[in-house]
Design a protein around this motif. Structure first.
Motif, short mmCIF file in Angstrom:
data_model
loop_
_atom_site.label_atom_id
_atom_site.label_comp_id
_atom_site.label_asym_id
_atom_site.label_seq_id
_atom_site.Cartn_x
_atom_site.Cartn_y
_atom_site.Cartn_z
N GLN A 19 0.82 -1.21 0.00
CA GLN A 19 0.00 0.00 0.00
C GLN A 19 0.86 1.26 0.00
O GLN A 19 0.55 2.24 -0.69
CB GLN A 19 -0.94 0.01 1.21
CG GLN A 19 -2.13 -0.89 1.07
CD GLN A 19 -3.32 -0.39 1.87
OE1 GLN A 19 -3.71 0.77 1.77
NE2 GLN A 19 -3.90 -1.27 2.67
N GLY A 20 1.95 1.24 0.78
CA GLY A 20 2.83 2.41 0.83
C GLY A 20 3.45 2.69 -0.52
O GLY A 20 3.58 3.86 -0.94
N ILE A 21 3.86 1.64 -1.23
CA ILE A 21 4.44 1.81 -2.56
C ILE A 21 3.40 2.33 -3.54
O ILE A 21 3.66 3.24 -4.33
CB ILE A 21 5.05 0.48 -3.04
CG1 ILE A 21 6.30 0.15 -2.21
CG2 ILE A 21 5.39 0.54 -4.53
CD1 ILE A 21 6.83 -1.25 -2.42
N ASP A 96 15.09 -7.43 -11.02
CA ASP A 96 15.55 -7.22 -9.66
C ASP A 96 14.46 -7.70 -8.70
O ASP A 96 13.28 -7.75 -9.06
CB ASP A 96 15.84 -5.75 -9.41
CG ASP A 96 16.96 -5.21 -10.28
OD1 ASP A 96 17.78 -6.02 -10.77
OD2 ASP A 96 17.02 -3.98 -10.47
N VAL A 97 14.87 -8.02 -7.48
CA VAL A 97 13.91 -8.38 -6.43
C VAL A 97 14.22 -7.53 -5.20
O VAL A 97 15.37 -7.44 -4.77
CB VAL A 97 13.98 -9.87 -6.07
CG1 VAL A 97 13.06 -10.18 -4.89
CG2 VAL A 97 13.58 -10.73 -7.27
N VAL A 98 13.19 -6.88 -4.68
CA VAL A 98 13.31 -6.02 -3.51
C VAL A 98 12.53 -6.65 -2.37
O VAL A 98 11.34 -6.97 -2.53
CB VAL A 98 12.78 -4.60 -3.80
CG1 VAL A 98 12.90 -3.71 -2.57
CG2 VAL A 98 13.51 -3.98 -4.99
N PRO A 180 13.71 7.74 7.00
CA PRO A 180 13.07 6.42 6.91
C PRO A 180 13.73 5.40 7.85
O PRO A 180 14.94 5.25 7.85
CB PRO A 180 13.29 6.01 5.44
CG PRO A 180 13.97 7.18 4.77
CD PRO A 180 14.61 7.98 5.85
N THR A 181 12.90 4.71 8.61
CA THR A 181 13.41 3.74 9.59
C THR A 181 12.87 2.33 9.39
O THR A 181 13.27 1.42 10.11
CB THR A 181 13.06 4.19 11.02
OG1 THR A 181 11.63 4.22 11.16
CG2 THR A 181 13.63 5.58 11.32
N ILE A 186 11.97 3.05 3.51
CA ILE A 186 13.25 2.93 2.82
C ILE A 186 13.03 2.66 1.33
O ILE A 186 13.70 3.25 0.47
CB ILE A 186 14.11 1.83 3.47
CG1 ILE A 186 14.52 2.25 4.88
CG2 ILE A 186 15.35 1.54 2.63
CD1 ILE A 186 15.18 1.14 5.69
N VAL A 187 12.09 1.78 0.99
CA VAL A 187 11.81 1.50 -0.41
C VAL A 187 11.28 2.76 -1.11
O VAL A 187 11.69 3.09 -2.22
CB VAL A 187 10.82 0.33 -0.55
CG1 VAL A 187 10.35 0.18 -2.00
CG2 VAL A 187 11.45 -0.96 -0.08
#
Length: 338
Positions: A19-21, A96-98, A180-181, A186-187
């Motif tokens: 949701q944040g992304i 890529d994989v995050v 960001p913590t 961070i993403v």
């Protein structure tokens, strides 16, 4: 960057990274992977973020994507083996994989070999840098005003409150930045320290390092809070952030209607004034701070009128201004912290 978000069996309510992304990241989300809601669209579940189809797996995703992002982080941050085929397919395509899990995908021999063979990168977001150390107690010395979001529980909206405050501040002409913590922040921001993976002695130092790095570049820093000071599992992280940030102001975040600690339902939430007293008294020996406003997550409240009543009741308990920054706006809270 074109991405797919893995959120099997958790979308939308327990997929806060996804949701944040969808709401904040500068990504083009091509699809959400969720076996339970396959065939739906994101807009049917979360109407105010970018829309995308929900599909059963990577086999249903356009091969032109750049990355697969693990959009969920279960309690403990473990990797579900049922996700392995999707991760494997992504790596075989050279994507890529995050991942924001505590399980590091780059240390999984099979995934590492596939990434090496096909040219994809694995970003384990929760892997902290190696140069962290203890706090020196200097975060209060930066030029910027420092605000920290704190919570009554985990998953009540601290990351959302942080992002919305910074966005509102920028719209009002302030030079603001996120500290960001957690994995989602961070993403979204592309940098940060994952404090819940840091050696406990270094937690405050990890936050301080970021504040010192950014504190003379901006007028306002908003530190993304984690957990809750009364959480039976995560309170240590909360305390480390609070002391490392040495914040000038605190914003208390809560979810309307929540009465028990998520995942630990035998523990009741405390009255709102208790949280105010706890956070202020715990901060005071390191750096005096004040809870000046609140953010209320009203996602489970039907209708704006009822949501406004819930916000007003929360503000009364808090003794300061409050809002739901998604449903309404953050202007009044921004004024309180400035």
């Amino acid at each position: 960057m074109r991405v797919a978000l893995l959120a099997h069996e958790q979308f939308p309510d327990r997929a806060k990274t996804a949701q944040g992304i969808l709401r904040y990241a500068d990504y083009d989300v091509v699809a959400v992977l969720d076996r339970e809601t396959t065939g739906d669209r994101v807009a049917e579940h979360v109407p105010d973020v970018q829309d995308a189809p929900i599909v059963a797996g990577m086999d249903d995703v356009d091969e032109s994507i750049d990355a697969l992002v693990i959009g969920i982080a279960p309690i403990g941050g473990g990797f579900e083996e049922s996700w392995r085929p999707d991760v494997r397919t992504a790596l075989e395509r050279g994507c890529d994989v995050v991942s924001g899990l505590h399980y590091f995908l780059a240390e999984d021999e099979a995934f590492a070999a596939l990434a090496d063979e096909h040219g994809g990168d694995i970003w384990d977001v929760r892997k902290p840098p190696e140069d962290l150390t203890v706090s020196e107690g200097v975060a209060a010395d930066v030029d910027a005003e420092v605000v920290c979001t704190v919570g009554t529980d985990c998953s009540v909206g601290k990351m959302t409150a942080t992002m919305e405050l910074v966005e509102a501040a920028r719209e009002a002409g302030h030079d603001a930045a996120v500290i960001p913590t957690g994995q989602t922040g961070i993403v979204v921001e592309g940098w940060g320290n994952p404090v819940d993976r840091v050696i406990s002695d270094f937690t405050a130092g990890a936050v301080e390092q970021m504040i010192v790095e950014k504190g003379d570049e901006h007028d306002l820093l908003v530190v993304e809070g984690q957990g809750s000071i009364v959480h039976p599992a995560y309170s240590a992280v909360t305390c480390g952030i609070l002391h490392g940030a040495m914040a000038d102001r605190l914003v208390l975040c809560h979810e309307a209607g929540r009465e028990r600690i998520h995942g630990y339902e035998s523990f009741a939430l405390q009255p709102i004034p208790t949280y105010v007293d706890l956070y202020e008294s715990l901060a005071a020996p390191v750096n005096e701070s004040e809870v000046v406003a609140g953010m209320l997550n009203t996602r489970n409240v039907d209708g704006d009128d009822a949501a406004r009543e819930a916000v007003d009741a929360f503000a009364d308990e808090l003794g300061g201004p409050a809002t739901d920054p998604i449903r309404f706006d953050a202007a009044e809270v921004l004024e309180a912290i400035r």
